[in-house]
Design a protein around this motif. Structure first.
Motif, PDB file in Angstrom:
ATOM      1  N   GLN A 147      32.043  57.778  29.548  1.00 10.97           N
ATOM      2  CA  GLN A 147      33.343  57.545  29.217  1.00 10.97           C
ATOM      3  C   GLN A 147      33.780  57.829  27.964  1.00 10.97           C
ATOM      4  N   HIS A 148      32.835  57.576  26.967  1.00 13.69           N
ATOM      5  CA  HIS A 148      33.233  57.974  25.542  1.00 13.69           C
ATOM      6  C   HIS A 148      33.346  59.606  25.428  1.00 13.69           C
ATOM      7  N   HIS A 149      32.390  60.026  25.882  1.00 12.31           N
ATOM      8  CA  HIS A 149      32.068  61.311  25.839  1.00 12.31           C
ATOM      9  C   HIS A 149      33.190  62.229  26.561  1.00 12.31           C
ATOM     10  N   ARG A 150      33.519  61.674  27.722  1.00 10.86           N
ATOM     11  CA  ARG A 150      34.713  61.993  28.298  1.00 10.86           C
ATOM     12  C   ARG A 150      35.916  62.274  27.356  1.00 10.86           C
ATOM     13  N   GLY A 151      36.223  61.092  26.834  1.00 18.37           N
ATOM     14  CA  GLY A 151      37.446  61.243  25.781  1.00 18.37           C
ATOM     15  C   GLY A 151      36.901  61.883  24.644  1.00 18.37           C
ATOM     16  N   GLY A 152      35.969  62.102  24.151  1.00 24.94           N
ATOM     17  CA  GLY A 152      35.892  63.277  22.980  1.00 24.94           C
ATOM     18  C   GLY A 152      35.929  64.449  23.445  1.00 24.94           C
ATOM     19  N   VAL A 153      35.667  64.814  24.922  1.00 18.86           N
ATOM     20  CA  VAL A 153      35.906  66.270  25.155  1.00 18.86           C
ATOM     21  C   VAL A 153      37.308  66.632  25.272  1.00 18.86           C
ATOM     22  N   LEU A 154      38.061  65.585  25.718  1.00 17.83           N
ATOM     23  CA  LEU A 154      39.438  65.756  25.611  1.00 17.83           C
ATOM     24  C   LEU A 154      40.303  65.912  24.407  1.00 17.83           C
ATOM     25  N   MET A 155      39.765  65.036  23.166  1.00 23.68           N
ATOM     26  CA  MET A 155      40.237  64.926  21.961  1.00 23.68           C
ATOM     27  C   MET A 155      39.777  66.320  21.282  1.00 23.68           C
ATOM     28  N   ALA A 156      38.830  67.197  21.875  1.00 21.91           N
ATOM     29  CA  ALA A 156      38.255  68.033  21.107  1.00 21.91           C
ATOM     30  C   ALA A 156      39.289  69.285  21.097  1.00 21.91           C
ATOM     31  N   LYS A 157      40.106  69.043  22.285  1.00 29.08           N
ATOM     32  CA  LYS A 157      41.251  70.339  22.499  1.00 29.08           C
ATOM     33  C   LYS A 157      42.236  70.170  21.426  1.00 29.08           C
ATOM     34  N   SER A 158      42.412  69.265  20.819  1.00 27.07           N
ATOM     35  CA  SER A 158      43.415  69.437  19.356  1.00 27.07           C
ATOM     36  C   SER A 158      42.942  70.131  18.605  1.00 27.07           C
ATOM     37  N   GLY A 159      41.680  69.862  18.294  1.00 29.29           N
ATOM     38  CA  GLY A 159      40.776  70.594  17.202  1.00 29.29           C
ATOM     39  C   GLY A 159      40.794  72.179  17.718  1.00 29.29           C
ATOM     40  N   LEU A 160      40.623  72.638  18.734  1.00 24.84           N
ATOM     41  CA  LEU A 160      40.486  74.043  19.211  1.00 24.84           C
ATOM     42  C   LEU A 160      41.929  74.644  19.020  1.00 24.84           C
ATOM     43  N   ASN A 161      43.032  73.866  18.993  1.00 25.01           N
ATOM     44  CA  ASN A 161      44.357  74.549  18.781  1.00 25.01           C
ATOM     45  C   ASN A 161      44.913  74.073  17.499  1.00 25.01           C
ATOM     46  N   VAL A 164      42.589  76.060  12.415  1.00 19.61           N
ATOM     47  CA  VAL A 164      41.601  76.181  11.268  1.00 19.61           C
ATOM     48  C   VAL A 164      40.324  76.437  11.658  1.00 19.61           C
ATOM     49  N   PRO A 165      39.704  77.443  11.236  1.00 14.59           N
ATOM     50  CA  PRO A 165      38.320  77.850  11.764  1.00 14.59           C
ATOM     51  C   PRO A 165      37.307  77.009  11.727  1.00 14.59           C
ATOM     52  N   GLN A 166      36.955  76.231  10.622  1.00 14.75           N
ATOM     53  CA  GLN A 166      36.001  75.443  10.607  1.00 14.75           C
ATOM     54  C   GLN A 166      36.009  74.153  11.462  1.00 14.75           C
ATOM     55  N   VAL A 167      37.523  73.774  11.610  1.00  9.78           N
ATOM     56  CA  VAL A 167      37.903  72.453  12.682  1.00  9.78           C
ATOM     57  C   VAL A 167      37.507  73.093  14.008  1.00  9.78           C
ATOM     58  N   GLN A 168      37.975  74.192  14.253  1.00  9.51           N
ATOM     59  CA  GLN A 168      37.926  74.966  15.777  1.00  9.51           C
ATOM     60  C   GLN A 168      36.371  74.850  15.994  1.00  9.51           C
ATOM     61  N   THR A 169      35.711  75.359  15.166  1.00  9.32           N
ATOM     62  CA  THR A 169      34.036  75.525  15.281  1.00  9.32           C
ATOM     63  C   THR A 169      33.224  74.271  15.686  1.00  9.32           C
ATOM     64  N   LEU A 170      33.922  72.958  15.058  1.00 11.53           N
ATOM     65  CA  LEU A 170      33.202  71.786  15.162  1.00 11.53           C
ATOM     66  C   LEU A 170      33.778  71.372  16.515  1.00 11.53           C
ATOM     67  N   ALA A 171      35.115  71.297  16.782  1.00  4.75           N
ATOM     68  CA  ALA A 171      35.773  70.986  18.242  1.00  4.75           C
ATOM     69  C   ALA A 171      34.937  71.518  19.101  1.00  4.75           C
ATOM     70  N   ARG A 172      34.715  72.871  19.218  1.00  6.64           N
ATOM     71  CA  ARG A 172      34.112  73.509  20.493  1.00  6.64           C
ATOM     72  C   ARG A 172      32.454  73.143  20.219  1.00  6.64           C
ATOM     73  N   ALA A 173      32.035  72.887  19.261  1.00  6.37           N
ATOM     74  CA  ALA A 173      30.498  72.225  19.584  1.00  6.37           C
ATOM     75  C   ALA A 173      30.626  70.870  20.011  1.00  6.37           C
ATOM     76  N   ILE A 174      31.584  70.148  19.671  1.00  2.00           N
ATOM     77  CA  ILE A 174      31.712  68.596  20.347  1.00  2.00           C
ATOM     78  C   ILE A 174      31.957  68.791  21.868  1.00  2.00           C
ATOM     79  N   ALA A 175      32.662  69.760  22.120  1.00  3.19           N
ATOM     80  CA  ALA A 175      33.133  69.715  23.558  1.00  3.19           C
ATOM     81  C   ALA A 175      31.873  70.286  24.529  1.00  3.19           C
ATOM     82  N   VAL A 176      31.193  71.150  23.896  1.00  4.97           N
ATOM     83  CA  VAL A 176      30.152  71.722  24.639  1.00  4.97           C
ATOM     84  C   VAL A 176      28.892  70.613  24.687  1.00  4.97           C
ATOM     85  N   SER A 177      28.431  70.140  23.391  1.00  2.00           N
ATOM     86  CA  SER A 177      27.595  69.198  23.599  1.00  2.00           C
ATOM     87  C   SER A 177      27.567  67.898  24.329  1.00  2.00           C
TER      88      SER A 177
END
Length: 211
Positions: A147-161, A164-177
């Protein structure tokens, strides 16, 4: 020598000088915008603060289960989560330092959010990892982390949007992993004959991420 009249030289050179000046001005503006750090209240800052808190609980859950005599696959998963998310927490804290912003703004991180809908475990669930029999604690950890990971993937969307390139890169890595680990954890639960949580209570109710 057949020299061009001075008037023609001036006429031919000035447009190029003006064009070059415009290019340099736009380049300077782009560099200034790129170097300008995110401001208080921006999506990038909110993401860094909220995800730091979210990651901190994942590390806490993992460290608690590592104190128990759990199976090798669960121990390996918990070690990976603790190391990876601990490093990412430090990275986001580093951004806030560089941006000259505190780890919390006027409101605490994740203020106003439905934490259970973001996969955050309750205090009771967190403490249960130390009181349940080891085999049950292992299953509980997997269910909480799914459940924690499901929430993390949802939260990563705000980073993708965030824009800021470095924030988007980390958010994408979080969502994928974490999407990959959701599938792994669901399989580990099935192997133990344990139920796989259906979804997050509110925001994630319709997300099938364990297939």
């Amino acid at each position: 020598m057949n020299l061009l009249p001075a008037s023609r030289v001036r006429t031919g050179v000035w447009p190029w000088l003006l064009l070059l000046g415009g290019v340099l001005a736009l380049t300077g503006l782009a560099l200034w915008l790129a170097a300008r750090p995110p401001q208080e209240g921006s999506p990038a800052v909110t993401f860094a603060r909220d995800m730091r808190l979210h990651h901190t609980q994942a590390v806490d859950l993992s460290m608690r289960i590592l104190e128990r005599p759990v199976s090798a696959p669960v121990r390996l998963l918990a070690q990976d989560i603790a190391v990876t998310q601990g490093a990412q927490t430090g990275q986001m804290g580093g951004w806030l330092d560089i941006w000259k912003l505190p780890f919390a703004g006027r409101e605490a991180p994740m203020a106003g959010m439905d934490r259970s809908a973001m996969g955050m475990a309750s205090d009771t669930d967190v403490l249960s990892l130390g009181t349940l029999p080891a085999a049950q604690a292992e299953v509980k950890y997997l269910q909480l982390m799914l459940q924690h990971h499901r929430g993390g993937v949802l939260m990563a969307k705000s980073g993708l949007n965030s824009g800021v390139p470095q924030v988007q890169t980390l958010a994408r890595a979080i969502a994928v992993s974490q999407t990959a680990e959701i599938a792994l954890i669901a399989r580990m639960l099935r192997e133990r004959g344990a139920p796989v949580p259906a979804g997050l209570p509110a925001a994630g109710g319709g997300m099938d991420m364990d297939h």
